[in-house]
Scaffold this motif. Structure first.
Motif, PDB file in Angstrom:
ATOM      1  N   ASP A  37       8.754  39.077  74.442  1.00 15.97           N
ATOM      2  CA  ASP A  37       7.372  39.814  74.204  1.00 15.97           C
ATOM      3  C   ASP A  37       6.535  39.682  75.047  1.00 15.97           C
ATOM      4  O   ASP A  37       5.720  40.390  75.434  1.00 15.97           O
ATOM      5  CB  ASP A  37       6.961  38.994  72.690  1.00 15.97           C
ATOM      6  N   SER A  38       6.526  38.543  75.555  1.00 20.87           N
ATOM      7  CA  SER A  38       5.564  38.101  76.853  1.00 20.87           C
ATOM      8  C   SER A  38       5.558  38.580  78.073  1.00 20.87           C
ATOM      9  O   SER A  38       4.716  39.013  78.738  1.00 20.87           O
ATOM     10  CB  SER A  38       5.292  36.681  76.971  1.00 20.87           C
ATOM     11  N   GLU A  39       6.854  38.637  78.535  1.00 20.74           N
ATOM     12  CA  GLU A  39       7.357  39.221  79.913  1.00 20.74           C
ATOM     13  C   GLU A  39       7.814  40.725  80.081  1.00 20.74           C
ATOM     14  O   GLU A  39       8.281  41.159  80.981  1.00 20.74           O
ATOM     15  CB  GLU A  39       8.146  38.100  80.535  1.00 20.74           C
ATOM     16  N   GLY A  40       8.205  41.099  78.799  1.00 20.69           N
ATOM     17  CA  GLY A  40       8.898  42.445  78.750  1.00 20.69           C
ATOM     18  C   GLY A  40      10.428  42.094  78.847  1.00 20.69           C
ATOM     19  O   GLY A  40      10.817  40.981  79.227  1.00 20.69           O
ATOM     20  N   ASP A  41      11.189  43.059  78.063  1.00 24.89           N
ATOM     21  CA  ASP A  41      12.801  42.662  78.313  1.00 24.89           C
ATOM     22  C   ASP A  41      13.073  42.993  79.717  1.00 24.89           C
ATOM     23  O   ASP A  41      12.465  43.553  80.478  1.00 24.89           O
ATOM     24  CB  ASP A  41      13.295  44.051  77.499  1.00 24.89           C
ATOM     25  N   TYR A  42      14.259  42.161  80.102  1.00 26.81           N
ATOM     26  CA  TYR A  42      14.725  42.469  81.382  1.00 26.81           C
ATOM     27  C   TYR A  42      16.426  42.539  81.234  1.00 26.81           C
ATOM     28  O   TYR A  42      16.877  42.025  80.422  1.00 26.81           O
ATOM     29  CB  TYR A  42      14.350  41.303  82.440  1.00 26.81           C
ATOM     30  N   ILE A  43      16.935  42.950  82.426  1.00 28.25           N
ATOM     31  CA  ILE A  43      18.200  43.403  82.347  1.00 28.25           C
ATOM     32  C   ILE A  43      19.000  42.283  83.415  1.00 28.25           C
ATOM     33  O   ILE A  43      18.271  42.153  84.334  1.00 28.25           O
ATOM     34  CB  ILE A  43      18.407  44.746  82.826  1.00 28.25           C
ATOM     35  N   ILE A  44      19.899  41.507  83.097  1.00 28.79           N
ATOM     36  CA  ILE A  44      20.957  40.915  84.104  1.00 28.79           C
ATOM     37  C   ILE A  44      22.121  41.476  84.375  1.00 28.79           C
ATOM     38  O   ILE A  44      22.926  41.941  83.414  1.00 28.79           O
ATOM     39  CB  ILE A  44      21.030  39.408  83.422  1.00 28.79           C
ATOM     40  N   ILE A  45      22.565  41.684  85.686  1.00 24.95           N
ATOM     41  CA  ILE A  45      23.971  41.957  86.210  1.00 24.95           C
ATOM     42  C   ILE A  45      24.500  40.938  86.872  1.00 24.95           C
ATOM     43  O   ILE A  45      23.901  40.484  87.698  1.00 24.95           O
ATOM     44  CB  ILE A  45      23.766  43.335  86.837  1.00 24.95           C
ATOM     45  N   ARG A  46      25.342  40.299  86.240  1.00 27.60           N
ATOM     46  CA  ARG A  46      26.269  39.032  87.021  1.00 27.60           C
ATOM     47  C   ARG A  46      27.546  39.247  87.143  1.00 27.60           C
ATOM     48  O   ARG A  46      28.452  39.941  86.169  1.00 27.60           O
ATOM     49  CB  ARG A  46      26.175  37.829  85.843  1.00 27.60           C
ATOM     50  N   LYS A  47      27.973  39.084  88.648  1.00 25.57           N
ATOM     51  CA  LYS A  47      29.264  39.370  88.820  1.00 25.57           C
ATOM     52  C   LYS A  47      29.513  38.475  90.042  1.00 25.57           C
ATOM     53  O   LYS A  47      28.808  38.318  91.078  1.00 25.57           O
ATOM     54  CB  LYS A  47      29.212  40.822  89.545  1.00 25.57           C
ATOM     55  N   GLY A  48      30.654  37.672  89.726  1.00 26.03           N
ATOM     56  CA  GLY A  48      30.831  36.623  90.611  1.00 26.03           C
ATOM     57  C   GLY A  48      29.701  35.499  90.782  1.00 26.03           C
ATOM     58  O   GLY A  48      29.114  35.086  89.835  1.00 26.03           O
ATOM     59  N   SER A  49      29.550  35.225  92.026  1.00 24.62           N
ATOM     60  CA  SER A  49      28.324  34.351  92.380  1.00 24.62           C
ATOM     61  C   SER A  49      26.998  35.035  92.637  1.00 24.62           C
ATOM     62  O   SER A  49      26.365  34.236  93.100  1.00 24.62           O
ATOM     63  CB  SER A  49      28.953  33.688  93.558  1.00 24.62           C
ATOM     64  N   ARG A  50      26.929  36.033  92.291  1.00 20.58           N
ATOM     65  CA  ARG A  50      25.648  36.928  92.210  1.00 20.58           C
ATOM     66  C   ARG A  50      24.955  37.319  90.919  1.00 20.58           C
ATOM     67  O   ARG A  50      25.608  37.585  90.048  1.00 20.58           O
ATOM     68  CB  ARG A  50      25.806  38.287  93.098  1.00 20.58           C
ATOM     69  N   GLN A  51      23.820  36.998  90.945  1.00 20.70           N
ATOM     70  CA  GLN A  51      23.075  37.670  89.636  1.00 20.70           C
ATOM     71  C   GLN A  51      21.667  38.367  89.870  1.00 20.70           C
ATOM     72  O   GLN A  51      21.057  37.943  90.806  1.00 20.70           O
ATOM     73  CB  GLN A  51      22.712  36.481  88.522  1.00 20.70           C
ATOM     74  N   ILE A  52      21.688  39.417  89.604  1.00 30.28           N
ATOM     75  CA  ILE A  52      20.613  40.363  89.543  1.00 30.28           C
ATOM     76  C   ILE A  52      19.786  40.546  88.341  1.00 30.28           C
ATOM     77  O   ILE A  52      20.289  40.884  87.455  1.00 30.28           O
ATOM     78  CB  ILE A  52      20.799  41.853  90.218  1.00 30.28           C
ATOM     79  N   GLU A  53      18.376  40.345  88.350  1.00 30.15           N
ATOM     80  CA  GLU A  53      17.556  40.456  87.123  1.00 30.15           C
ATOM     81  C   GLU A  53      16.558  41.561  87.571  1.00 30.15           C
ATOM     82  O   GLU A  53      15.874  41.463  88.532  1.00 30.15           O
ATOM     83  CB  GLU A  53      16.818  39.258  86.994  1.00 30.15           C
ATOM     84  N   PHE A  54      16.505  42.570  86.537  1.00 34.41           N
ATOM     85  CA  PHE A  54      15.466  43.623  86.578  1.00 34.41           C
ATOM     86  C   PHE A  54      14.412  43.391  85.390  1.00 34.41           C
ATOM     87  O   PHE A  54      14.727  43.295  84.351  1.00 34.41           O
ATOM     88  CB  PHE A  54      16.183  44.955  86.248  1.00 34.41           C
ATOM     89  N   MET A  55      13.487  42.977  86.066  1.00 39.80           N
ATOM     90  CA  MET A  55      12.116  42.710  85.103  1.00 39.80           C
ATOM     91  C   MET A  55      11.333  43.852  84.957  1.00 39.80           C
ATOM     92  O   MET A  55      10.667  44.230  85.666  1.00 39.80           O
ATOM     93  CB  MET A  55      11.454  41.572  85.473  1.00 39.80           C
ATOM     94  N   GLU A  56      11.667  44.702  83.677  1.00 38.25           N
ATOM     95  CA  GLU A  56      11.311  46.157  83.755  1.00 38.25           C
ATOM     96  C   GLU A  56       9.800  46.190  83.521  1.00 38.25           C
ATOM     97  O   GLU A  56       9.121  47.243  84.176  1.00 38.25           O
ATOM     98  CB  GLU A  56      11.655  46.915  82.431  1.00 38.25           C
ATOM     99  N   LYS A  57       9.089  45.446  82.728  1.00 40.44           N
ATOM    100  CA  LYS A  57       7.668  45.330  82.778  1.00 40.44           C
ATOM    101  C   LYS A  57       6.682  45.124  83.766  1.00 40.44           C
ATOM    102  O   LYS A  57       5.938  45.986  84.101  1.00 40.44           O
ATOM    103  CB  LYS A  57       7.177  44.255  81.515  1.00 40.44           C
ATOM    104  N   ILE A  58       7.298  44.296  84.756  1.00 36.35           N
ATOM    105  CA  ILE A  58       6.573  44.105  85.911  1.00 36.35           C
ATOM    106  C   ILE A  58       7.112  44.774  87.238  1.00 36.35           C
ATOM    107  O   ILE A  58       6.680  44.736  88.264  1.00 36.35           O
ATOM    108  CB  ILE A  58       6.306  42.600  86.389  1.00 36.35           C
ATOM    109  N   GLY A  59       8.248  45.459  86.768  1.00 34.20           N
ATOM    110  CA  GLY A  59       9.105  46.163  87.919  1.00 34.20           C
ATOM    111  C   GLY A  59       9.483  45.421  89.113  1.00 34.20           C
ATOM    112  O   GLY A  59       9.689  46.039  90.455  1.00 34.20           O
ATOM    113  N   VAL A  60      10.054  43.955  88.899  1.00 34.47           N
ATOM    114  CA  VAL A  60      10.606  43.383  89.941  1.00 34.47           C
ATOM    115  C   VAL A  60      12.072  43.122  89.758  1.00 34.47           C
ATOM    116  O   VAL A  60      12.595  43.381  88.656  1.00 34.47           O
ATOM    117  CB  VAL A  60      10.122  41.924  89.645  1.00 34.47           C
ATOM    118  N   GLU A  61      12.679  43.278  90.840  1.00 38.63           N
ATOM    119  CA  GLU A  61      14.223  43.024  91.033  1.00 38.63           C
ATOM    120  C   GLU A  61      14.469  41.736  91.756  1.00 38.63           C
ATOM    121  O   GLU A  61      13.873  41.605  92.960  1.00 38.63           O
ATOM    122  CB  GLU A  61      14.897  44.267  91.505  1.00 38.63           C
ATOM    123  N   ALA A  62      15.197  40.734  91.108  1.00 38.69           N
ATOM    124  CA  ALA A  62      15.431  39.478  91.984  1.00 38.69           C
ATOM    125  C   ALA A  62      16.732  39.121  91.801  1.00 38.69           C
ATOM    126  O   ALA A  62      17.541  39.166  90.865  1.00 38.69           O
ATOM    127  CB  ALA A  62      14.503  38.319  91.251  1.00 38.69           C
TER     128      ALA A  62
END
Length: 129
Positions: A37-62
């Motif tokens: 609720d506070s930061e907005g929903d985000y998507i995580i894609i995890r494969k092997g030793s990498r994880q990518i997070e898409f923070m939709e509300k603030i438009g950040v990909e880490a």
């Protein structure tokens, strides 16, 4: 009698650990969604030793580097290009994630770090493999 009770209890406990272990492995890779609720929903894609997070509300990909310590514990370190996205993180930042409970399509996790005393619990939903 006490010895028989102890052996039976130990055996049942061991079975539950092994059963949970295989359930937890299904969460190592895939696409996940986290509701916040506070930061907005985000998507995580995890494969092997990498994880990518898409923070939709603030438009950040880490991007994070994943290292599994056991079936229920893993660490995340910001990848080189993502360090700048977290200016409050020290250079040696490590997030530790402990899976507390597995459900059919989600798990409850406790996240802590090596740079802050704050710990938070969240539910992570697996949306696809």
């Amino acid at each position: 009698m006490k010895q028989l009770l102890f052996i039976t209890a130990f055996f049942l406990f061991s079975l539950s650990l092994f059963g949970q272990s295989s359930d937890l492995r299904k969460f190592r890779n895939g696409r996940f969604k986290v509701h916040s609720d506070s930061e907005g929903d985000y998507i995580i894609i995890r494969k092997g030793s990498r994880q990518i997070e898409f923070m939709e509300k603030i438009g950040v990909e880490a991007e994070f580097i994943v290292k599994w310590k056991s079936d229920s514990v893993y660490t995340l370190r910001p990848a080189r290009g993502s360090v700048r996205l977290f200016p409050k993180f020290p250079k040696n930042a490590v997030l530790t994630v402990r899976i507390l409970k597995a459900k059919e399509h989600s798990y409850i996790q406790l996240t802590s770090s090596n740079f802050d005393d704050y710990k938070y619990t969240s539910e992570i939903f697996k949306v696809e493999d």
